[in-house]
Design a protein around this motif. Structure first.
Motif, PDB file in Angstrom:
ATOM      1  N   CYS A 125       0.713  -0.953   0.281  1.00 41.96           N
ATOM      2  CA  CYS A 125      -0.425   0.035  -0.297  1.00 41.96           C
ATOM      3  C   CYS A 125       1.182   1.407   0.174  1.00 41.96           C
ATOM      4  O   CYS A 125       1.748   2.052   0.755  1.00 41.96           O
ATOM      5  CB  CYS A 125      -0.861  -0.252   1.466  1.00 41.96           C
ATOM      6  N   HIS A 160      -2.420   5.264  -2.459  1.00 42.35           N
ATOM      7  CA  HIS A 160      -3.015   6.379  -3.866  1.00 42.35           C
ATOM      8  C   HIS A 160      -3.954   6.762  -3.505  1.00 42.35           C
ATOM      9  O   HIS A 160      -5.044   7.580  -4.202  1.00 42.35           O
ATOM     10  CB  HIS A 160      -3.620   5.064  -5.095  1.00 42.35           C
ATOM     11  N   CYS A 209      -8.927   3.164  -2.665  1.00 42.89           N
ATOM     12  CA  CYS A 209      -9.347   1.900  -3.045  1.00 42.89           C
ATOM     13  C   CYS A 209     -10.553   1.453  -2.904  1.00 42.89           C
ATOM     14  O   CYS A 209     -10.748   0.181  -3.152  1.00 42.89           O
ATOM     15  CB  CYS A 209      -9.552   1.678  -1.289  1.00 42.89           C
ATOM     16  N   CYS A 236      -7.093  -0.096  -6.356  1.00 42.27           N
ATOM     17  CA  CYS A 236      -6.064  -0.374  -5.477  1.00 42.27           C
ATOM     18  C   CYS A 236      -5.105  -0.782  -7.046  1.00 42.27           C
ATOM     19  O   CYS A 236      -5.101  -2.082  -7.487  1.00 42.27           O
ATOM     20  CB  CYS A 236      -6.607  -0.937  -4.627  1.00 42.27           C
TER      21      CYS A 236
HETATM   22  S1  SF4 Z   1      -5.649   2.595  -3.399  1.00 42.78           S
HETATM   23 FE1  SF4 Z   1      -6.002   2.095  -0.932  1.00 42.78          FE
HETATM   24  S2  SF4 Z   1      -4.837   0.081  -0.631  1.00 42.78           S
HETATM   25 FE2  SF4 Z   1      -4.338   0.607  -2.744  1.00 42.78          FE
HETATM   26  S3  SF4 Z   1      -2.498   1.549  -2.085  1.00 42.78           S
HETATM   27 FE3  SF4 Z   1      -4.389   3.452  -2.665  1.00 42.78          FE
HETATM   28  S4  SF4 Z   1      -4.275   3.221  -0.154  1.00 42.78           S
HETATM   29 FE4  SF4 Z   1      -3.351   0.893  -0.697  1.00 42.78          FE
END
Ligand code: SF4
Ligand SMILES: Cc1cc2nc3c(=O)[nH]c(=O)nc-3n(C[C@H](O)[C@H](O)[C@H](O)COP(=O)(O)OP(=O)(O)OC[C@H]3O[C@@H](n4cnc5c(N)ncnc54)[C@H](O)[C@@H]3O)c2cc1C
Length: 608
Positions: free
Chosen positions: A244, A247, A250, A254
């Motif tokens: 993680c 980003h 989620c 992801c």
């Molecule tokens: S989308 Fe969510 S689970 Fe994926 S890297 Fe980003 S914060 Fe982490």
């Protein structure tokens, strides 16, 4: 994938989501021939790049929009509901809403199910949650926390949960076996969590006559952090997918593959498990002796196929499982199929902190306040979990670009638009201070909250669409009012500017008034209760193994079996239940296949 022909299978699993993928894995590992029938389109298992592209180009960004669902298997989604200016709501989607309040949760019919779009929070239930009925609201479970405990550990291993057992033991009161270590260390707290902990830890708020002590506690996550070498008695853990990296997308996707999805479990299926996508199951075939003989499904070629098996497992989601049982006229001696629909109605409150707190980074929530989930207050009002939201005002008011549009229109002191450096300065200052609390309320099992089928409303395949009757009890509304009272005090302790405001209108289909005050709820996507578990065939649909009382080889697995939805996000508990049931299915299959011992034909005579 091609249709599996006329072979008889050991097990048919309907639905390749969370529950179905786990059951198929356990039974496949034990050598059984498992056919998984999945309504969603086959193309959706093509990986995150395709989903990302679909999301980027989607006109409406919603949890389901990255996933090209099949028109033959529609799903409910967030944009299906809009509020009316005078209160009330309009429903435009797959679910036929009968109210009085809207059932606002979506789910996803694609290969991998709703677990493609989920947030990935994976806390356990508390031992008290299994006997919620003792507090006068909801039902008791026929099993307790300790029956599920080994399966919680197995589920945490399969999903790859990152958490701190000591903190969960101390702050939540969860019993773990001595020395238990999660597969991965807890996901680090966000900057906002640290700011909250500094202001709130050790303080208390009043909840009617009681004072509740505050402690910011990290939440268990099914997303990759740093593996713990102490897991599994020192064997450690090797995660699949990337780590993680924050980003902050989620829901719905992801990009680094850090969040668990059921596609990960599918990748570990034994060769004896076969998956057919674009296969919408329409009926469970019940034989004259009461046993499930197999299922009918509509394939992408428009033809109906029948497949047979020793054991049939419905894992199509709480609402779709109920729909299939009703379509099949099965398992309903108790008249409880489709009833007791529960969810987590969510009260959102939002504010501006005095200083920059760095929102819009990391998972949707990394920490919460757990002290309102248990105890005697549960008898008076619904208990709740408090999530500290890392994504600013997105869930309450939409993403920051909506605030940009608003500033461009009327942001200046004279009511005219803001532009250039002033716009940048105002935005930087304001958006960087946005935060929200998410209060997830327990909802009690009420037989009047239910899914039915009305042949006047049909989908493209001609199948009746689910009709939902839904309301919040006074107990839940009292919980929402108590949560708002807690929020007011938290805002005060934080010195934050409270911007929470509920009013009827398009953005709030869940608007309602309680004791003269305005409130509104969103929904968490945690549908449960529709094939409720119990200890009597007179009052429940499935037994403690999620096996239908009325048909000894038909299982209905998933949150639909839960007698209480409690306050924790439900999927880890659902996964533990699915693993426990799969053990039982294995026993059932062994019993069917056990060689028959020949009895002596005549007393005293020797068999050759
Ligand atoms: S989308 Fe969510 S689970 Fe994926 S890297 Fe980003 S914060 Fe982490
Ligand atoms: C936005 C969002 C965020 C969430 N976040 C969390 C979270 O952080 N933590 C948590 O614990 N829970 C979360 N949930 C809930 C979680 O996603 C569900 O509890 C879980 O996915 C339910 O699993 P399931 O296997 O029962 O159903 P699903 O995951 O919905 O899978 C059912 C499968 O059955 C298939 N199917 C349906 N009908 C048929 C049919 N007739 N024939 C063949 N196949 C069929 C579907 O296509 C699907 O693949 C979230 C939900 C949403 C919507």
């Amino acid at each position: 994938m091609t249709a599996p022909g006329g072979r008889r299978w050991d097990v048919i699993v309907v639905g390749a989501g969370f529950a179905g993928s786990l059951v198929a894995k356990v039974l496949g590992d034990r050598g059984w021939r498992v056919l998984v029938l999945e309504a969603g389109a086959g193309a959706t298992d093509a990986g995150p790049d395709r989903a990302l592209e679909a999301y980027r180009t989607a006109l409406v960004k919603s949890p389901n929009s990255p996933y090209p669902t099949s028109p033959s298997a529609p799903s409910p989604d967030v944009p299906d509901l809009t509020g009316r200016p005078d209160g009330g709501y309009r429903a435009h989607g797959y679910l036929v809403q009968r109210g009085p309040l809207p059932y606002a949760s979506g789910y996803l019919r694609a290969n991998g199910g709703t677990g493609l779009a989920w947030t990935g929070l994976a806390p356990r239930m508390h031992p008290e949650d299994f006997r919620a009925g003792d507090f006068g609201h909801g039902r008791n479970w026929p099993i307790g926390y300790q029956d599920l405990e080994p399966y919680y550990r197995a589920a945490e291993h399969e999903l790859g949960v990152a958490a701190d057992a000591d903190e969960q033991r101390e702050a939540v009161g969860l019993p773990f076996p001595d020395g238990y270590r999660f597969p991965m260390r807890a996901i680090p707290r966000s900057h906002l969590d640290h700011v909250m902990a500094e202001a709130l830890d050790g303080r208390s708020v009043r909840d009617r006559e009681a004072r509740v002590r505050l402690r910011v506690t990290t939440t268990p996550h099914a997303r990759n952090g740093v593996p713990d070498p102490g897991h599994d008695g020192g064997a450690g853990y090797r995660p699949d997918g990337g780590r993680c990296v924050g980003h902050a997308s989620c829901v719905p996707i992801c990009p680094s593959g850090a969040k668990y999805t059921p596609l990960r479990t599918q990748a570990r299926w034994a060769p004896s498990v076969a998956l057919v996508t674009d296969a919408v199951v329409t009926r469970v075939r019940i034989a004259a002796n009461g046993r499930a003989g197999g299922v009918d499904y509509l394939a992408h070629d428009g033809r109906t196929h029948t497949v047979e098996a020793e054991l049939v497992v419905l894992a199509a989601h709480a609402i779709e499982n109920a729909k299939l049982l009703l379509l099949s006229d099965a398992a309903n001696r108790s008249d409880q199929v489709g009833r007791n629909l529960m969810d987590h109605p969510v009260l959102l409150t939002w504010g501006l902190m005095k200083h920059q707190i760095g929102p819009y980074r990391g998972p949707g929530s990394t920490s919460g306040l757990e002290g309102f989930r248990f105890g005697p207050a549960r008898a008076r009002r619904a208990p709740f979990r408090v999530e500290i939201g890392n994504w600013g005002w997105t869930w309450a008011l939409g993403p920051p670009d909506l605030r940009v549009a608003e500033l461009l229109r009327t942001g200046g002191p004279d009511g005219r638009g803001l532009f250039g450096a002033e716009l940048r300065r105002t935005l930087g200052d304001r958006v960087g201070r946005e935060f929200a609390f998410q209060f997830e309320m327990e909802q009690d099992a009420d037989p009047a909250n239910r899914v039915t089928l009305d042949p006047r409303h049909r989908d493209r395949l001609g199948l009746p669409r689910p009709v939902v009757h839904y309301d919040l009890s006074d107990w839940v509304k009292r919980g929402i009012a108590a949560a708002k009272g807690v929020s007011d005090q938290l805002m005060g302790l934080l010195g934050a500017e409270d911007r929470t405001r509920f009013e009827p209108g398009p953005a709030w289909p869940g608007y309602f008034e309680h004791e003269g005050r305005p409130y509104a709820y969103r929904a968490a996507g945690h549908g449960a209760g529709t094939h409720i578990m119990g200890d009597s065939p007179a009052t429940s649909v499935v037994d403690q193994w999620q096996r239908c009382w009325d048909h000894s080889n038909l299982y209905a697995v998933g949150c639909g079996s839960m007698p209480t939805v409690a306050t924790s996000n439900p999927s880890l508990t659902m996964a533990a239940l699915a693993l426990r049931s799969a053990d039982r299915m294995h026993q059932d299959l062994l019993a069917r296949h056990r060689p028959i011992r020949l009895k002596r034909a005549f007393e005293g005579a020797d068999l050759p």
